[in-house]
Design a protein around this motif. Sequence first.
Motif: not given
Length: 174
Positions: A80-95, A97-105
Amino acid sequence: MMHKRFIIDSLNFVRNSEVHHGKILPAELERLGEYLSDRSGEIIYSISGIFDEKDRPTLKIMITGMISLCCQRCLGKLEHILNIETSLLLARDQNEFSYYDEDISVDAILASPDMDTLTLIEDEIILSLPISPRHEEDQCSFSKNIANTSEITKGIKEYPSVTLKSLKNKHTKV
């Protein structure tokens, strides 16, 4: 030989535009081992701390390499070939994170002063794996066996009396 853990303060990593890259063996990733047919291969990764187009702290992760999965048809080794490129936003706190979590994009994680990059890499690899890894039909030994069985079944359908007679002779001889 175990790869040295690389722990980052994720927000400082982004503020300082740091980059970390390296190579690891699949055998070093314990949870990934549950999905592997063997521990061969090599994984090359890069993690960059950036601010995205909306000036949000982000970890950009690139992972390439080869791992061996188990084909769900024939149970044989599947490269299995791995070719992963992703970007992860860093949420500063739980609030946040919850806001970002509602956005499926958006993919987001909580920022941490002691983030283990190997765990992050392992998470991304596991998330990228196919649900049911399988060889292509022409490469899978199970599919080839099914084709042979189909030929036998075809013979039975075309000549049922001959097949019945041969089975009767085989089982009545004592």
